[in-house]
Each structure stands twice: as C-alpha cells, then as structure tokens.
Design a protein around this motif. Structure first.
Motif, PDB file in Angstrom:
ATOM      1  N   ALA A 193      47.304  35.061  38.631  1.00 47.01           N
ATOM      2  CA  ALA A 193      46.644  35.088  37.323  1.00 47.01           C
ATOM      3  C   ALA A 193      45.176  34.693  37.483  1.00 47.01           C
ATOM      4  O   ALA A 193      44.281  35.317  36.887  1.00 47.01           O
ATOM      5  CB  ALA A 193      47.351  34.158  36.350  1.00 47.01           C
ATOM      6  N   LEU A 194      44.917  33.666  38.285  1.00 44.81           N
ATOM      7  CA  LEU A 194      43.532  33.291  38.584  1.00 44.81           C
ATOM      8  C   LEU A 194      42.806  34.443  39.271  1.00 44.81           C
ATOM      9  O   LEU A 194      41.667  34.789  38.915  1.00 44.81           O
ATOM     10  CB  LEU A 194      43.529  32.052  39.487  1.00 44.81           C
ATOM     11  CG  LEU A 194      42.183  31.648  40.088  1.00 44.81           C
ATOM     12  CD1 LEU A 194      41.194  31.253  38.994  1.00 44.81           C
ATOM     13  CD2 LEU A 194      42.358  30.495  41.085  1.00 44.81           C
ATOM     14  N   TYR A 195      43.468  35.036  40.220  1.00 47.10           N
ATOM     15  CA  TYR A 195      42.913  36.164  40.982  1.00 47.10           C
ATOM     16  C   TYR A 195      42.579  37.331  40.054  1.00 47.10           C
ATOM     17  O   TYR A 195      41.474  37.889  40.096  1.00 47.10           O
ATOM     18  CB  TYR A 195      43.979  36.566  42.003  1.00 47.10           C
ATOM     19  CG  TYR A 195      43.583  37.559  43.053  1.00 47.10           C
ATOM     20  CD1 TYR A 195      42.689  37.216  44.061  1.00 47.10           C
ATOM     21  CD2 TYR A 195      44.164  38.827  43.085  1.00 47.10           C
ATOM     22  CE1 TYR A 195      42.376  38.125  45.060  1.00 47.10           C
ATOM     23  CE2 TYR A 195      43.858  39.727  44.079  1.00 47.10           C
ATOM     24  CZ  TYR A 195      42.967  39.365  45.075  1.00 47.10           C
ATOM     25  OH  TYR A 195      42.658  40.267  46.063  1.00 47.10           O
ATOM     26  N   ASN A 196      43.520  37.695  39.191  1.00 43.34           N
ATOM     27  CA  ASN A 196      43.298  38.817  38.280  1.00 43.34           C
ATOM     28  C   ASN A 196      42.245  38.510  37.227  1.00 43.34           C
ATOM     29  O   ASN A 196      41.492  39.405  36.814  1.00 43.34           O
ATOM     30  CB  ASN A 196      44.614  39.201  37.596  1.00 43.34           C
ATOM     31  CG  ASN A 196      45.530  39.987  38.505  1.00 43.34           C
ATOM     32  OD1 ASN A 196      45.310  40.062  39.712  1.00 43.34           O
ATOM     33  ND2 ASN A 196      46.570  40.572  37.948  1.00 43.34           N
ATOM     34  N   THR A 197      42.193  37.272  36.776  1.00 39.26           N
ATOM     35  CA  THR A 197      41.146  36.886  35.825  1.00 39.26           C
ATOM     36  C   THR A 197      39.778  37.055  36.452  1.00 39.26           C
ATOM     37  O   THR A 197      38.837  37.546  35.813  1.00 39.26           O
ATOM     38  CB  THR A 197      41.351  35.433  35.370  1.00 39.26           C
ATOM     39  OG1 THR A 197      42.631  35.298  34.740  1.00 39.26           O
ATOM     40  CG2 THR A 197      40.267  35.002  34.387  1.00 39.26           C
ATOM     41  N   LEU A 198      39.659  36.655  37.698  1.00 35.29           N
ATOM     42  CA  LEU A 198      38.394  36.808  38.417  1.00 35.29           C
ATOM     43  C   LEU A 198      38.014  38.279  38.552  1.00 35.29           C
ATOM     44  O   LEU A 198      36.860  38.666  38.323  1.00 35.29           O
ATOM     45  CB  LEU A 198      38.512  36.155  39.795  1.00 35.29           C
ATOM     46  CG  LEU A 198      37.280  36.182  40.699  1.00 35.29           C
ATOM     47  CD1 LEU A 198      36.094  35.509  40.023  1.00 35.29           C
ATOM     48  CD2 LEU A 198      37.596  35.499  42.022  1.00 35.29           C
ATOM     49  N   ILE A 199      38.983  39.114  38.876  1.00 33.99           N
ATOM     50  CA  ILE A 199      38.727  40.553  38.998  1.00 33.99           C
ATOM     51  C   ILE A 199      38.328  41.146  37.653  1.00 33.99           C
ATOM     52  O   ILE A 199      37.394  41.948  37.560  1.00 33.99           O
ATOM     53  CB  ILE A 199      39.966  41.267  39.579  1.00 33.99           C
ATOM     54  CG1 ILE A 199      40.134  40.888  41.054  1.00 33.99           C
ATOM     55  CG2 ILE A 199      39.847  42.788  39.432  1.00 33.99           C
ATOM     56  CD1 ILE A 199      41.425  41.376  41.672  1.00 33.99           C
ATOM     57  N   GLY A 200      39.029  40.763  36.591  1.00 33.63           N
ATOM     58  CA  GLY A 200      38.679  41.252  35.266  1.00 33.63           C
ATOM     59  C   GLY A 200      37.274  40.855  34.857  1.00 33.63           C
ATOM     60  O   GLY A 200      36.535  41.646  34.256  1.00 33.63           O
ATOM     61  N   TYR A 201      36.890  39.631  35.198  1.00 32.52           N
ATOM     62  CA  TYR A 201      35.533  39.168  34.875  1.00 32.52           C
ATOM     63  C   TYR A 201      34.491  39.963  35.650  1.00 32.52           C
ATOM     64  O   TYR A 201      33.500  40.431  35.093  1.00 32.52           O
ATOM     65  CB  TYR A 201      35.406  37.679  35.187  1.00 32.52           C
ATOM     66  CG  TYR A 201      34.059  37.108  34.797  1.00 32.52           C
ATOM     67  CD1 TYR A 201      33.853  36.601  33.524  1.00 32.52           C
ATOM     68  CD2 TYR A 201      32.992  37.093  35.694  1.00 32.52           C
ATOM     69  CE1 TYR A 201      32.616  36.093  33.147  1.00 32.52           C
ATOM     70  CE2 TYR A 201      31.759  36.602  35.333  1.00 32.52           C
ATOM     71  CZ  TYR A 201      31.574  36.096  34.051  1.00 32.52           C
ATOM     72  OH  TYR A 201      30.346  35.612  33.685  1.00 32.52           O
ATOM     73  N   LEU A 202      34.716  40.130  36.942  1.00 30.48           N
ATOM     74  CA  LEU A 202      33.726  40.801  37.781  1.00 30.48           C
ATOM     75  C   LEU A 202      33.672  42.305  37.526  1.00 30.48           C
ATOM     76  O   LEU A 202      32.718  42.966  37.936  1.00 30.48           O
ATOM     77  CB  LEU A 202      34.016  40.524  39.260  1.00 30.48           C
ATOM     78  CG  LEU A 202      33.818  39.067  39.681  1.00 30.48           C
ATOM     79  CD1 LEU A 202      34.202  38.872  41.137  1.00 30.48           C
ATOM     80  CD2 LEU A 202      32.381  38.620  39.451  1.00 30.48           C
ATOM     81  N   LEU A 203      34.679  42.828  36.848  1.00 30.81           N
ATOM     82  CA  LEU A 203      34.619  44.231  36.434  1.00 30.81           C
ATOM     83  C   LEU A 203      33.420  44.465  35.512  1.00 30.81           C
ATOM     84  O   LEU A 203      32.824  45.540  35.505  1.00 30.81           O
ATOM     85  CB  LEU A 203      35.917  44.618  35.724  1.00 30.81           C
ATOM     86  CG  LEU A 203      36.106  46.091  35.347  1.00 30.81           C
ATOM     87  CD1 LEU A 203      36.150  46.958  36.609  1.00 30.81           C
ATOM     88  CD2 LEU A 203      37.387  46.255  34.540  1.00 30.81           C
ATOM     89  N   VAL A 204      33.048  43.448  34.764  1.00 31.73           N
ATOM     90  CA  VAL A 204      31.914  43.542  33.844  1.00 31.73           C
ATOM     91  C   VAL A 204      30.587  43.377  34.588  1.00 31.73           C
ATOM     92  O   VAL A 204      29.543  43.841  34.125  1.00 31.73           O
ATOM     93  CB  VAL A 204      32.033  42.481  32.736  1.00 31.73           C
ATOM     94  CG1 VAL A 204      30.914  42.613  31.703  1.00 31.73           C
ATOM     95  CG2 VAL A 204      33.389  42.578  32.037  1.00 31.73           C
TER      96      VAL A 204
END
Length: 244
Positions: free
Chosen positions: A120-131
């Motif tokens: 979940a931490l990993y995916n949150t980071l990916i979702g953030y960096l998508l922006v």
C-alpha cells in the motif's frame, strides 16, 4: 494533464481489481508474459529512472548545498534504502507466516497484513509520482505508466500466490485504493523538486527488489528468454523515444 493522470491512475488501480481474470498468467513454469513484464520493469529502472537520478544530483546540490560527488552518493544511497526497506518488509512478512497460533494467525494473516501495508505504501508512492514524472510531459507519464502497469501485474500474481482468497477478498481492493490515494495526494500536495527526486530514488530501489524477488526463486521456474525480450524490447523503445 490532471485528467490524463487520473485516467492512468484509474487504469493502474484496475489492474489489481481485474488481473486475476487473466488465468493464462498463472502457469508454472512462469508465464511468458509475466517474465516479459518483469523485463520491462527492470529496463525502465536502469534506462529511465537511474539515469534521471543522476540528473537530479543538481537538485540535491542546490537544495542541500552538496558538492557533485556527495550528491551522487546521497541519491543512490536513498535508492539503496528503498531496496533495503522493501526487502526488510518482505522478510518480516515471510516470518509472520510461521507464527504460532498463540501469537498470531496460523493461516498467515499476519503476513497478509504486512504485505498489504508495504505494498500500500509502495502503490501510494507510485500513484503520487504518476502526477510528477521525472521529466514533465505526456511521454514521460506514459513511459512510467506502462512500466508500472507491467510491474503491477507481476506483483499482483505474486501476492495472490502467497495469500490466495484472502488477497482476492480484501487485499486487491486496498492496493487499488492506495494507487488512487497516492494520485489524489499528488494533485493536492506538491512537494519540492528535492523531495520528488528522493522519492524517485527510493522507488527505484523498491522496484528492483520487487522484480527480482519474484523472478529469481527456483519454484517460480521463471523464463529467461521472455525476461530478456521484455528488457530489450522496452529498452529499444525508451532509447528511440529519448532520441526523438
């Protein structure tokens, strides 16, 4: 651009929700497509993320007042920290699968929740960096999306192999939600360039660890040639885009 990244974030989240329906990916020896997807993720790290980390050294030099050599060491140390962090979480999760009934769930629920927390931490980071792609622009966002989509497919099947129905019942929804939460955080909270550079460095280490831990174990019977094909094919694509 916000609408585009929203669509990309939703597409990444949907992978966790729907990829289980692709039953042809479940075969052992490892599916041709899963090994190829991991090759794509690795080539993205080494030909796109890591070279851009070198470019981010100037950000560290300006933001922290470091000289060029120390800035280089710092940013790659952060990448190593990402790899080490996710390796440690993986080890803790595996250890939790062997807890006694008196201390925890014998069915591995402790491992499930540790895995879900770390991813979940990993995916949150990916979702953030998508922006905030390394280089502003649609091309960079799409390159990041394709690599992470392939990576999510392989992560999802790895987690499902570990946790079976427990992951299908709750885990996939948590990880899908984490991507969307990261994207929402990205559009509402803009971090300075220094923080973005460090987040990318941390993520790069995590990607390397998560790719190799799924591809290398002998019981996966992974396929070498598809892995190479994925790595070479995406490398050629990245090279062609960079030369345009």
């Amino acid at each position: 651009m916000i609408l585009i990244t929203a669509c990309l974030g939703a597409a990444l989240a949907s992978i966790h929700v729907f990829v289980a329906r692709l039953h042809f990916l479940e075969s052992v020896p490892r599916s041709f497509w899963l090994s190829g997807a991991r090759g794509v993720a690795v080539s993205y790290v080494f030909l796109h993320v890591l070279p851009d980390l070198s470019a981010h050294q100037e950000t560290l030099t300006r933001g922290l007042g470091l000289d060029a050599k120390l800035a280089e060491i710092t940013i790659f140390t952060v990448s190593l920290a990402g790899l080490t962090t996710f390796y440690g979480l993986e080890r803790f999760a595996k250890a939790a699968r062997h807890v006694t009934p008196g201390r925890g769930s014998a069915d591995g629920s402790g491992a499930l929740w540790l895995h879900l927390a770390s991813f979940a931490l990993y995916n949150t980071l990916i979702g953030y960096l998508l922006v905030y792609p390394e280089v502003p622009g649609l091309d960079s966002s799409l390159i990041f999306f394709v690599a992470m989509a392939m990576h999510f497919v392989t992560n999802d099947f790895g987690l499902r192999a570990h946790h079976n129905h427990s992951y299908d019942r709750i885990g996939r929804w948590i990880l899908a939600g984490a991507v969307l939460a990261g994207w929402l955080l990205g559009v509402t909270v803009e971090l300075p360039d220094l923080a973005i550079a460090l987040l990318f460095a941390f993520l790069a280490g995590g990607i390397v660890l998560n790719v190799l831990k799924e591809e290398l174990p002998e019981d996966r019977q992974s396929r070498f040639l598809p892995f190479v094909a994925g790595a070479v094919g995406y490398s050629v694509l990245l090279t062609a885009i960079s030369l345009v």
